[in-house]
Design an enzyme around this catalytic site. Sequence first.
Site, mmCIF file in Angstrom:
data_model
loop_
_atom_site.group_PDB
_atom_site.id
_atom_site.type_symbol
_atom_site.label_atom_id
_atom_site.label_comp_id
_atom_site.label_asym_id
_atom_site.label_seq_id
_atom_site.Cartn_x
_atom_site.Cartn_y
_atom_site.Cartn_z
ATOM 1 N N LYS A 9 0.838 -1.203 0.000
ATOM 2 C CA LYS A 9 0.000 0.000 0.000
ATOM 3 C C LYS A 9 0.879 1.262 0.000
ATOM 4 O O LYS A 9 2.103 1.170 0.187
ATOM 5 C CB LYS A 9 -0.923 -0.046 1.225
ATOM 6 N N PHE A 57 -15.542 3.595 7.315
ATOM 7 C CA PHE A 57 -14.178 3.970 6.926
ATOM 8 C C PHE A 57 -13.943 3.911 5.416
ATOM 9 O O PHE A 57 -12.820 4.114 4.958
ATOM 10 C CB PHE A 57 -13.144 3.102 7.667
ATOM 11 N N ARG A 85 -1.697 -14.585 3.533
ATOM 12 C CA ARG A 85 -2.491 -13.903 4.580
ATOM 13 C C ARG A 85 -1.839 -14.120 5.944
ATOM 14 O O ARG A 85 -1.795 -13.208 6.773
ATOM 15 C CB ARG A 85 -3.925 -14.451 4.607
ATOM 16 N N THR A 91 -5.486 -8.008 10.285
ATOM 17 C CA THR A 91 -5.804 -6.722 9.645
ATOM 18 C C THR A 91 -5.347 -5.551 10.499
ATOM 19 O O THR A 91 -4.758 -4.597 9.995
ATOM 20 C CB THR A 91 -7.333 -6.632 9.409
ATOM 21 N N ARG A 102 2.561 -7.044 8.949
ATOM 22 C CA ARG A 102 1.866 -5.992 9.693
ATOM 23 C C ARG A 102 2.363 -5.912 11.128
ATOM 24 O O ARG A 102 2.451 -4.832 11.708
ATOM 25 C CB ARG A 102 0.353 -6.229 9.635
ATOM 26 N N HIS A 115 -1.974 -5.381 1.180
ATOM 27 C CA HIS A 115 -3.251 -6.034 0.892
ATOM 28 C C HIS A 115 -2.964 -7.423 0.340
ATOM 29 O O HIS A 115 -2.013 -7.600 -0.414
ATOM 30 C CB HIS A 115 -4.051 -5.245 -0.162
ATOM 31 N N GLU A 126 -9.495 -9.917 -8.095
ATOM 32 C CA GLU A 126 -8.529 -8.822 -7.915
ATOM 33 C C GLU A 126 -7.416 -8.884 -8.965
ATOM 34 O O GLU A 126 -6.984 -7.844 -9.467
ATOM 35 C CB GLU A 126 -7.978 -8.864 -6.487
HETATM 36 P P1 IDP Z 1 -7.770 -7.157 5.093
HETATM 37 O O1 IDP Z 1 -7.008 -6.046 4.373
HETATM 38 O O2 IDP Z 1 -6.942 -7.768 6.200
HETATM 39 O O3 IDP Z 1 -8.354 -8.159 4.145
HETATM 40 P P2 IDP Z 1 -10.433 -6.003 5.380
HETATM 41 O O4 IDP Z 1 -11.369 -6.291 6.509
HETATM 42 O O5 IDP Z 1 -10.783 -6.530 4.029
HETATM 43 O O6 IDP Z 1 -8.984 -6.460 5.838
HETATM 44 O O7 IDP Z 1 -10.320 -4.404 5.293
HETATM 45 C C1 IDP Z 1 -9.723 -3.784 4.196
HETATM 46 C C2 IDP Z 1 -8.840 -2.655 4.673
HETATM 47 O O8 IDP Z 1 -9.643 -1.655 5.247
HETATM 48 C C3 IDP Z 1 -7.871 -3.052 5.777
HETATM 49 O O9 IDP Z 1 -6.667 -3.624 5.293
HETATM 50 C C4 IDP Z 1 -7.624 -1.732 6.492
HETATM 51 O O10 IDP Z 1 -6.558 -0.996 5.890
HETATM 52 C C5 IDP Z 1 -8.919 -0.982 6.261
HETATM 53 N N1 IDP Z 1 -9.719 -0.980 7.489
HETATM 54 C C6 IDP Z 1 -10.344 -2.027 8.063
HETATM 55 N N2 IDP Z 1 -10.980 -1.659 9.182
HETATM 56 C C7 IDP Z 1 -10.730 -0.319 9.327
HETATM 57 C C8 IDP Z 1 -11.131 0.654 10.283
HETATM 58 O O11 IDP Z 1 -11.844 0.365 11.263
HETATM 59 N N3 IDP Z 1 -10.668 1.925 10.080
HETATM 60 C C9 IDP Z 1 -9.886 2.287 9.005
HETATM 61 N N4 IDP Z 1 -9.515 1.388 8.090
HETATM 62 C C10 IDP Z 1 -9.926 0.116 8.226
#
Ligand code: IDP
Length: 148
Positions: A9, A57, A85, A91, A102, A115, A126
């Site tokens: 990212k 968000f 993953r 996350t 992370r 990501h 994707e």
């Molecule tokens: P992932 O990236 O681990 O698959 P997802 O739940 O798909 O997680 O969320 C996508 C992205 O959204 C996350 O990687 C994170 O950067 C962002 N995100 C998730 N939850 C929050 C939040 O509560 N606040 C701000 N950004 C968030």
Amino acid sequence: MEKTFLMVKPDGVQRNVIGEIVARFEKKGYHLVGAKLMQIPTELAEEHYGEHKERPFFGELVEFITSGPVFAMVWEGENVILTARQMMGATNPKDAASGTIRGDFAVTVGKNMIHGSDSAESAEREIGLFFKEEELVSYEKTMNNWVN
Ligand code: IDP
């Protein structure tokens, strides 16, 4: 062979860790079949993160992912979707184990460095969103025999 979509990212690009992240997947034994540095257009960001459209968000997420270049990649290998993953970590970096990307490099959920597709369906979707078929290459490495 299974393929997944991974992306460093904008925070990872700015913090000069593209190489370290790529190195982790290379050393693991996975096979890089596509990669590019790119600036994500807003429409692509909205489509990529479509499942989060209703989340509070979403706007922040789209703004962040389009705020600077990302390094988009396709990696290939046995169980690469799930294993990548696990190598990325939870996350929210505060819950991510040390030793994961992370866990080692990130602090907040909004800027969590990488990501990775979370299922075979997401990986296919994707990869299709970010890469044209002719941008992916097929080649052999002699190392494959030492991994599989
Ligand atoms: P992932 O990236 O681990 O698959 P997802 O739940 O798909 O997680 O969320 C996508 C992205 O959204 C996350 O990687 C994170 O950067 C962002 N995100 C998730 N939850 C929050 C939040 O509560 N606040 C701000 N950004 C968030």
